[in-house]
Motif scaffolding. Structure first.
Motif, mmCIF file in Angstrom:
data_model
loop_
_atom_site.group_PDB
_atom_site.id
_atom_site.type_symbol
_atom_site.label_atom_id
_atom_site.label_comp_id
_atom_site.label_asym_id
_atom_site.label_seq_id
_atom_site.Cartn_x
_atom_site.Cartn_y
_atom_site.Cartn_z
ATOM 1 N N GLY A 34 15.968 44.777 7.497
ATOM 2 C CA GLY A 34 17.446 44.732 7.713
ATOM 3 C C GLY A 34 18.187 45.951 7.277
ATOM 4 N N SER A 35 17.847 46.609 6.261
ATOM 5 C CA SER A 35 18.330 47.906 5.962
ATOM 6 C C SER A 35 18.333 48.781 6.816
ATOM 7 N N ALA A 36 17.100 49.198 7.364
ATOM 8 C CA ALA A 36 16.663 49.869 8.640
ATOM 9 C C ALA A 36 17.689 49.545 9.700
ATOM 10 N N ALA A 37 17.481 48.477 10.073
ATOM 11 C CA ALA A 37 18.554 48.030 11.538
ATOM 12 C C ALA A 37 19.693 48.199 11.119
ATOM 13 N N ALA A 38 20.166 47.775 10.072
ATOM 14 C CA ALA A 38 21.835 48.198 9.661
ATOM 15 C C ALA A 38 22.151 49.518 9.838
ATOM 16 N N VAL A 39 21.507 50.487 9.389
ATOM 17 C CA VAL A 39 21.602 51.941 9.523
ATOM 18 C C VAL A 39 21.685 52.256 10.798
ATOM 19 N N ALA A 40 20.395 51.878 11.559
ATOM 20 C CA ALA A 40 20.208 52.350 13.015
ATOM 21 C C ALA A 40 21.401 51.925 13.598
ATOM 22 N N GLY A 55 24.660 51.191 13.070
ATOM 23 C CA GLY A 55 25.997 51.460 12.668
ATOM 24 C C GLY A 55 26.664 50.343 11.924
ATOM 25 N N GLU A 56 25.797 49.522 11.448
ATOM 26 C CA GLU A 56 26.520 48.236 10.562
ATOM 27 C C GLU A 56 26.362 48.713 8.990
ATOM 28 N N ALA A 57 25.891 50.027 8.825
ATOM 29 C CA ALA A 57 26.077 50.568 7.349
ATOM 30 C C ALA A 57 25.791 51.922 7.620
ATOM 31 N N ILE A 58 26.406 52.881 6.657
ATOM 32 C CA ILE A 58 26.231 54.289 7.011
ATOM 33 C C ILE A 58 24.875 54.651 6.198
ATOM 34 N N CYS A 59 24.769 53.918 5.184
ATOM 35 C CA CYS A 59 23.474 54.261 4.382
ATOM 36 C C CYS A 59 22.958 52.799 3.765
ATOM 37 N N ALA A 60 21.965 52.919 3.308
ATOM 38 C CA ALA A 60 21.280 51.416 2.948
ATOM 39 C C ALA A 60 20.313 51.749 1.626
ATOM 40 N N LEU A 61 19.862 50.830 0.958
ATOM 41 C CA LEU A 61 18.786 50.928 0.073
ATOM 42 C C LEU A 61 17.665 50.029 0.500
ATOM 43 N N GLY A 62 16.584 50.456 0.039
ATOM 44 C CA GLY A 62 15.450 49.503 0.337
ATOM 45 C C GLY A 62 14.508 49.668 -0.938
ATOM 46 N N SER A 63 13.396 48.949 -0.536
ATOM 47 C CA SER A 63 12.185 49.153 -1.506
ATOM 48 C C SER A 63 11.084 49.382 -0.927
ATOM 49 N N ASP A 64 10.124 50.041 -1.422
ATOM 50 C CA ASP A 64 8.708 50.296 -0.841
ATOM 51 C C ASP A 64 7.690 50.208 -1.855
ATOM 52 N N THR A 65 6.801 49.299 -1.290
ATOM 53 C CA THR A 65 5.563 48.980 -2.142
ATOM 54 C C THR A 65 4.428 49.337 -1.412
ATOM 55 N N GLY A 66 4.363 49.522 -0.104
ATOM 56 C CA GLY A 66 3.447 50.110 0.771
ATOM 57 C C GLY A 66 3.582 50.766 2.005
ATOM 58 N N GLY A 67 5.109 50.957 2.138
ATOM 59 C CA GLY A 67 5.546 51.545 3.256
ATOM 60 C C GLY A 67 6.930 50.692 3.789
ATOM 61 N N SER A 68 7.349 49.872 2.749
ATOM 62 C CA SER A 68 8.437 49.016 2.972
ATOM 63 C C SER A 68 9.802 49.929 3.500
ATOM 64 N N ILE A 69 9.906 51.095 3.017
ATOM 65 C CA ILE A 69 10.962 51.713 3.462
ATOM 66 C C ILE A 69 10.591 52.583 4.666
ATOM 67 N N ARG A 70 9.486 53.395 4.407
ATOM 68 C CA ARG A 70 9.093 54.409 5.876
ATOM 69 C C ARG A 70 8.789 53.569 6.895
#
Lengths: 490, 480, 93
Positions: free
Chosen positions: A157-163, A165-180
C-alpha cells in the motif's frame, strides 16, 4: 508534472518560496486519491480533515515567517502496522479490525514533530506476512504500473501510494524485503535501514529481530530526508542504537569515484529473470562509468538464507502474535464456552491463512524436541550468513544485486504456493538476517514494469548507500517516470 | 515415616519493591482501582517494547550474593509461552538457561538443632502476571474479570535444591530465606499479601536410597504454617500410596487449607511446552566484577553475621542472638536500645519477654510498635534509679506499649512512683501495727515470719508502691 | 506430510482451531517448508555461536521512576467485553 507527483524536496522549495501553499499540496494529493484510489486501493483509512488542518498549520508557520522543517507540509502515508493514537491500526487483519491505539509509534511522533502531514494508513499483507499484499484481510492493492499486477509486499500500500501520487512519501516496515521488494515492483526508492537505526516502538511486531521501519520516496534525496526524520535513539526501544547518527543530506554527493562494489555471484544465479539481469548489468555499467570498481564476489551461504529466514521469522511471529486473543482489544468470537474455546476460535477466525500457516510453522519450530534442529540451527546459520557479508565488506564498500528475481507478478500467480511466493524475497531477506542496510532504487524497466537495483551496505553505512544511490540516480532518468495507472483491473 | 525419607525442594517467588515495574514506568503500588496502574507496555499492546529496570538487576545481584550464589557474568531474558488471560502477551519474559545467579546455599537448623546446608540452584528475574477475579471460585464462576495492575511487577524466582528432609526444615528454609531477603531490603516478603509465594516439590523414598521418588508439585500455600502442613500431608499421602502399592502420579496438587488436604489439579489438556527462546526485544546483560563489587559494598550485614556479632560483642546466649536477629527491624530495635542502655542481656530479656509477647498478643509487627527504643531505655533507667520497682515496670511497659507514652509520664499519671519517703512509710507502718497487734507480738516473741506479713500489709496499703527494702528496714527499726 | 497428531498438538499450543481442510493443507504445506529447511542440516555448525541479536548492544536499562499511567477509559476502550474497570472473559475452566 502535477503537484502530487513532485518530490518532497521540490515541494519544500516551493513552500518556502511561497509559490505554493501546504494546503494546496494536501488538496492535490487528496484529489489524486479521489481519482485513482478506486483502482489502486492503497489505503485502508484516510484522515483528510486532520491532514488539511495540519497543512494549514504549516501555512500559518510560513506566513509568520518561521523556518519549517524539510518535511513540513509534505503528505506522508503510514503502513497500517504503525500505531497511531486515536486512529485505527489494523495490520490488515480481521483480528485488529477495530483496534485504536492509545499511543503513537515513535516514528509517528517524529514525523508529527517535523510537521509532516499524515494522509492515512496503507494496505499491507496481514501482519506484514507476504510479498504481494494479497494477504490483506480487507482489499487487494494494485500496482500503479499495471493494475493486474501485485504491488509487492508486505508494504504494498505504501509503495503503491507513493508511485501513484497518493502520497509524496510513505513509511513501511521491512522484515525480509517488505520495503525493498514493493519499492522495486512500484518503481520507487525504498530503504531498510540498519537494524537499530529506527525505533521499533509502536511498530506492531512481526519478527522482532528482523523488523525495521524505513521510507518510501520518489527519489534518493527524499529518502534521505525521511531517514533523517525517523532515525535516532529511542529510550523506549532497547535495540535502538545509542550513538549519534549522521545528517543523511550530507550523503547526497554525486561522486562514487574509486568506490569498490561487490556483485555477489549467488544473486545472479538461476531463478533470475534474464531481462531483469540485463537491466542490472546496464546499471552496473553506469556505476562503472562513474568511476566505481565493480567486481564479482561470493556470499556462499546465500542458498541457506531462505530456510533460515523461514524458521526464525515464523518462530518470532508465533510468539509476537500470541497476544491476539480477544481479551484486551480487537476481534472476539461471540458466545464462547470458556477461555480456551474463546482464544482458539477468536484466533482461527481473526487470522488469515498465511498468518495461521506461519504461526503453526513457528510454534512447531520452537516446540519441545524441535528447537535445536530448527530454531537453534537457524540462529547458527544466521551467524554464517552474517560472516559471509562481513568477509565481503572487508573488500567492498557495498554490494549490489537485483532487488527481486523478476518484476511484479500477476494477482493469484503465487498465492497458493507459499514456497514460490517466499522465493520472491530471496535477494532481500539475507540483509535482514544480517541486520544490514539495504536500499532499492529504480534501475530501469522490463516490458514497462519497474526493476529495482539493491544496494547492500555495512552496518550503519546508510550514508555510503545514499551517496551511491544518489550518484546513480543523477546519471539516469528512471526515477522521473510516472506510472500510467492502466491495465486490466481484476 | 521412619522407613521413608521425604525429599523436598522449594520454588519461591519474591516481589521486588521497586517504584516502577520491571519493563515499564508503571507503578508497582497496590490498591486503588483495577487497571489503574497500567500503560501500553505492561498491557502488552501491539507495538510496545520492554526496557529493563536497572534496579531489578541490582536487587537480583544483591539477593544472589546474600544467598552465596555465583553471579552470572552474562545473562539474558527469554520468552516463556503459555496462554492465560492474566498474561497480556501470552508469554512471560523470564530467564531460562542463563539465570542471573546460581549455585548458592543457605544454612538452617534441623529439628535437633543440627546445622543443615540447603543448596540454591538458581535465582532469576521475571515479570509477574495480572489478577483474575471470580465470583466465588474459579470452578463455579460464570465469567472472570482481569485486572492487569500486577502485570510486570518484578519477581525473583529462587529455586532450591531438593535438600530438605522434613516439613520443619522446609519451613526453616523459607523462614531463613525471608529473613535474608528482608535484610537486603529488596522485598518485604509478606506471604499473606503475596509478595512472597512458595511452591513445594515433594517426593518420598526408602531411607538410604540414592534415587528420587516421583515428585508432586504443591501450590496454593499461603502461610508458613500452610507450607509445613501441606508438605506434611503430602509426605503422608505419598507414603500411604507406596505402602498400599498405589502409583504416585507426577502432577501439580493444590493445598486445600480448610480441608487440610492436597488435591490433584484438573490435569491440563496439554503437556507443558513453554517454547522458550531468547527475548529479541531485550539485549543481554553483562555483569562486570566491578559492578558485583559495588553491590557487595552495599550489601547489609546479614542475619548469620549479625547473630555471631551479638554473641560476641554483647555476650548474648545463642538463643537470644538468634531471636533478636530473626528480623532486621527487631535487631535494629535491640541495637538502638543497647546504645542508650548498655546492658544487652537486660534489654534482650525485655524484648524477648515483654515486647515480643505484646506484639504477638496484638498481632502486630515491630515496625508498628508505639513504644520506641529510647522509651524502653528510659524505663530501664527508672528501674535502676529506684523510681519504679521491677514488678511495676511490666505494668508501666504495657501502658507504654498501648499508648506510646514515656515511662515517666505513665508512672506519674498512674501514681506508680515508688515511695521511698521514710515519713510516709512510717505513717503506714503505724497503722499496720495498730491494726495487727497479733503479728506484732508474734514478731516480738521471736517469730521472724510475722515480719513478712507486716511488710505485705504495708505494700498492700501503698498499692505496691512502697520501696520494699525500706519498708523492711523501717519495720525492723520500729519493732526492734 | 506431518502426522495428524503433530498438527493437532501444534494447533493446540498455538490456540488455533483448524478445520479439517486447514489441517490437511497445513500438514502438507508445513511438511514442504520443513523439508526445504532440512538443507540447513547439511551445514556443520558445531562450533558456531548462534545469532540471537545482530547488534552488539548490552546493558540497556531504564531508571526506576514512575511515569504516566493510561487513563482507565483508554485502557478499556478497546476491550471486547468489560465490567467494573476490568476486562471480562468467559469462564477459565
Amino acid at each position: 508534472m502535477e503537484i502530487c507527483e513532485l518530490t518532497a524536496h521540490k515541494l519544500h522549495n516551493l513552500l518556502t518560496s511561497k509559490e505554493i501553499r501546504a494546503e494546496e499540496v494536501c488538496l492535490a494529493v487528496f484529489k489524486r486519491i479521489n481519482q485513482v484510489e478506486d483502482k489502486v486501493k492503497a489505503y485502508l483509512s484516510l484522515v483528510r480533515e486532520e491532514a488539511l488542518e495540519k497543512a494549514r498549520a504549516v501555512d500559518r508557520k510560513i506566513d509568520r515567517g518561521e523556518a519549517i522543517s524539510p518535511l513540513a507540509g509534505i503528505p506522508v502515508a503510514l503502513k497500517d502496522n504503525l500505531c497511531t493514537k486515536g486512529l485505527k491500526t489494523t495490520c490488515a487483519s480481521k483480528i485488529l479490525y477495530n483496534f485504536v491505539p492509545p499511543y503513537n509509534a515513535t516514528v509517528v511522533d517524529k514525523l508529527r514533530q517535523e510537521d509532516a502531514v499524515i494522509t492515512g494508513k496503507t494496505n499491507m499483507d496481514e501482519f506484514a506476512m507476504g510479498s504481494s499484499t494479497e494477504n490483506s484481510a480487507f482489499q487487494k492493492t494494485c500496482n500503479p504500473w499495471s493494475l493486474d499486477c501485485v504491488p509487492g509486499g508486505s508494504s504494498g500500500g505504501s509503495a503503491a501510494a507513493v508511485a501513484a501520487g497518493e502520497a509524496i512519501c510513505a513509511l513501511g516496515s521491512d522484515t525480509g524485503g517488505s520495503i525493498r521488494q514493493p519499492a522495486a515492483f512500484c518503481g520507487v526508492v525504498g530503504m531498510k535501514p540498519t537494524y537499530g537505526t529506527v525505533s521499533r516502538y509502536g511498530l506492531v511486531a512481526f519478527a522482532s529481530s528482523l523488523d525495521q521501519i524505513g521510507p518510501f520516496a520518489r527519489d534518493v534525496t527524499d529518502c534521505a530526508l525521511m531517514l533523517n526524520a525517523i532515525s535516532g535513539h529511542d529510550s523506549m526501544d532497547s535495540t535502538s542504537v545509542p550513538t549519534e547518527l549522521p545528517d543523511y543530506r550530507n550523503a547526497l554527493v554525486e561522486d562514487i569515484d574509486g568506490f569498490r562494489i561487490g556483485v555477489p555471484a549467488e544473486y545472479f544465479a538461476a531463478g533470475l529473470d534474464d531481462r531483469v539481469r540485463r537491466v542490472i548489468e546496464e546499471a552496473i555499467t553506469v556505476l562503472e562509468q562513474r568511476g566505481a570498481r565493480v567486481e564479482e564476489t561470493t556470499l556462499p551461504h546465500t542458498e541457506y538464507a531462505l530456510s533460515t529466514y523461514y524458521i526464525i521469522a515464523p518462530a518470532e511471529a508465533s510468539s509476537n502474535l500470541a497476544r491476539y486473543d480477544g481479551v484486551r482489544y480487537g476481534y472476539r468470537v461471540e458466545e464462547a464456552e470458556d477461555v480456551v474455546d474463546m482464544f482458539s476460535r477468536t484466533r482461527s477466525r481473526g487470522f488469515g491463512a498465511e498468518v495461521k500457516r506461519r504461526v503453526m510453522l513457528g510454534t512447531y519450530a520452537l516446540s519441545a524436541g524441535y528447537y535445536d534442529a530448527y530454531y537453534l540451527k537457524a540462529l547458527k546459520v544466521r551467524t554464517l550468513i552474517r560472516r559471509d557479508f562481513e568477509r565481503a565488506f572487508e573488500k567492498f564498500d557495498f554490494l549490489i544485486s537485483p532487488t527481486t528475481p523478476s518484476t511484479a507478478f500477476r494477482f493469484g500467480e503465487k498465492v497458493d504456493d507459499p514456497l514460490t511466493m517466499y522465493l520472491s524475497d530471496v535477494f532481500t531477506l539475507a540483509v535482514n538476517l544480517a541486520g544490514l542496510p539495504g536500499v532499492s532504487i529504480p534501475a530501469g524497466f522490463v516490458d514497462g514494469m519497474p526493476v529495482g537495483l539493491q544496494l547492500i551496505g555495512k552496518p550503519f553505512s546508510e550514508s555510503t548507500l545514499l551517496r551511491a544511490a544518489y550518484t546513480f540516480e543523477q546519471s539516469t532518468a528512471h526515477h522521473l517516470k510516472r506510472p500510467p495507472l492502466t491495465g486490466e483491473v481484476k | 515415616m521412619t522407613r521413608y525419607e521425604p525429599v523436598i525442594g522449594l520454588e519461591v517467588h519474591v516481589e521486588l519493591q521497586t517504584a516502577s515495574k520491571i519493563f515499564c514506568h508503571s507503578s508497582t503500588a497496590f490498591g486503588g482501582d483495577p487497571n489503574n496502574h497500567v500503560c501500553p507496555v505492561c498491557l502488552g499492546l501491539p507495538g510496545t517494547l520492554p526496557v529493563l529496570n536497572r534496579n531489578v538487576v541490582e536487587a537480583a545481584i544483591m539477593v544472589g550474593l546474600s544467598l552465596n550464589c555465583s553471579v552470572a557474568r552474562f545473562c539474558k531474558f527469554d520468552r516463556k509461552h503459555y496462554f492465560y488471560p492474566d498474561l497480556p502477551k501470552n508469554y512471560q519474559i523470564s530467564q531460562y538457561d542463563l539465570p542471573i545467579a546460581y549455585d548458592g546455599y543457605l544454612d538452617v537448623e534441623d529439628e535437633d538443632g543440627q546445622p543443615v546446608r540447603i543448596g540454591i540452584t538458581r535465582v532469576h528475574m521475571e515479570e509477574d502476571a495480572g489478577k483474575l477475579l471470580h465470583q466465588g471460585t474459579i470452578a463455579t464462576t460464570p465469567y472472570s474479570l482481569v485486572d492487569y495492575n500486577r502485570t510486570g511487577v518484578p519477581l525473583l524466582e529462587i529455586v532450591s535444591e531438593p535438600d530438605m528432609r522434613s516439613p520443619q526444615e522446609a519451613r526453616a528454609y523459607l523462614d531463613k530465606l525471608k529473613t535474608i531477603i528482608q535484610y537486603t531490603g529488596v522485598s518485604d516478603c509478606r506471604m499473606e499479601e503475596g509478595s512472597l509465594r512458595c511452591d513445594a516439590n515433594v517426593s518420598v523414598r526408602v531411607r538410604g536410597s540414592d534415587t528420587f521418588g516421583t515428585k508432586t508439585e504443591i501450590k496454593n500455600m499461603n502461610s508458613f504454617r500452610a507450607l509445613q502442613k501441606a508438605v506434611q500431608y503430602e509426605i503422608e499421602r505419598q507414603i500411604e500410596c507406596l505402602e498400599t502399592g498405589e502409583r504416585i502420579v507426577q502432577e501439580t496438587r493444590t493445598w486445600d487449607e480448610t480441608r487440610g488436604v492436597t488435591l490433584s489439579m484438573r490435569s491440563k489438556e496439554e503437556a507443558h511446552d513453554y517454547r522458550y527462546f531468547p527475548e529479541p526485544d531485550l539485549v543481554p546483560i553483562v555483569i562486570s566484577p566491578l559492578w558485583i563489587e559495588e553491590i557487595t559494598q552495599q550489601l547489609p550485614e546479614l542475619p548469620d553475621a549479625r547473630c555471631c556479632r551479638y554473641m560476641d560483642a554483647y555476650k548474648l546466649p545463642a538463643y537470644d542472638a538468634g531471636v533478636l536477629t530473626s528480623s532486621k527491624e527487631l535487631g535494629n530495635y535491640f541495637e538502638e536500645c543497647v546504645s542508650l542502655y548498655p546492658q544487652p542481656k537486660t534489654v534482650s530479656n525485655w524484648l524477648m519477654g515483654e515486647l515480643l509477647r505484646l506484639l504477638n498478643d496484638t498481632n502486630s509487627e515491630i515496625g508498628e510498635a508505639r513504644v520506641r527504643p529510647a522509651q524502653l531505655a528510659g524505663m530501664l533507667a527508672l528501674i535502676d534509679k529506684g523510681t519504679i520497682s521491677g514488678k511495676l515496670a511490666k505494668e508501666v511497659f504495657e501502658e507504654m506499649f498501648r499508648t506510646g507514652k514515656d515511662a515517666q509520664a505513665v508512672v506519674k499519671e498512674k501514681g506508680l512512683e515508688q515511695i521511698s519517703d521514710e515519713a510516709s512509710i512510717n505513717a503506714v507502718i503505724e497503722q499496720v501495727i495498730a491494726d495487727h497487734p497479733g503479728p506484732v507480738s508474734d514478731y516480738r516473741a521471736g517469730k521472724e515470719r510475722a515480719l513478712g506479713f507486716m511488710v505485705g500489709q504495708v505494700m498492700k496499703l501503698t498499692r505496691g508502691k512502697a520501696n520494699p527494702g525500706l519498708v523492711n528496714r523501717l519495720l525492723k527499726d520500729r519493732l526492734g | 506430510m506431518l502426522s495428524r497428531e503433530v498438527v493437532d498438538h501444534v494447533a493446540l499450543l498455538a490456540r488455533l482451531e483448524l478445520s479439517e481442510e486447514e489441517k490437511e493443507r497445513y500438514a502438507s504445506q508445513l511438511a514442504d517448508i520443513l523439508e526445504y529447511a532440512e538443507r540447513l542440516q547439511e551445514l556443520d555448525t558445531e562450533d558456531v555461536i548462534p545469532t540471537a541479536h545482530v547488534l552488539p548492544l548490552q546493558n540497556v536499562f531504564r531508571h526506576d521512576t514512575v511515569g504516566q499511567h493510561l487513563p482507565s477509559e483508554e485502557t478499556l476502550a478497546n476491550a471486547p467485553d468489560r465490567e467494573d474497570n476490568c476486562f471480562k472473559v468467559p469462564r477459565i475452566i
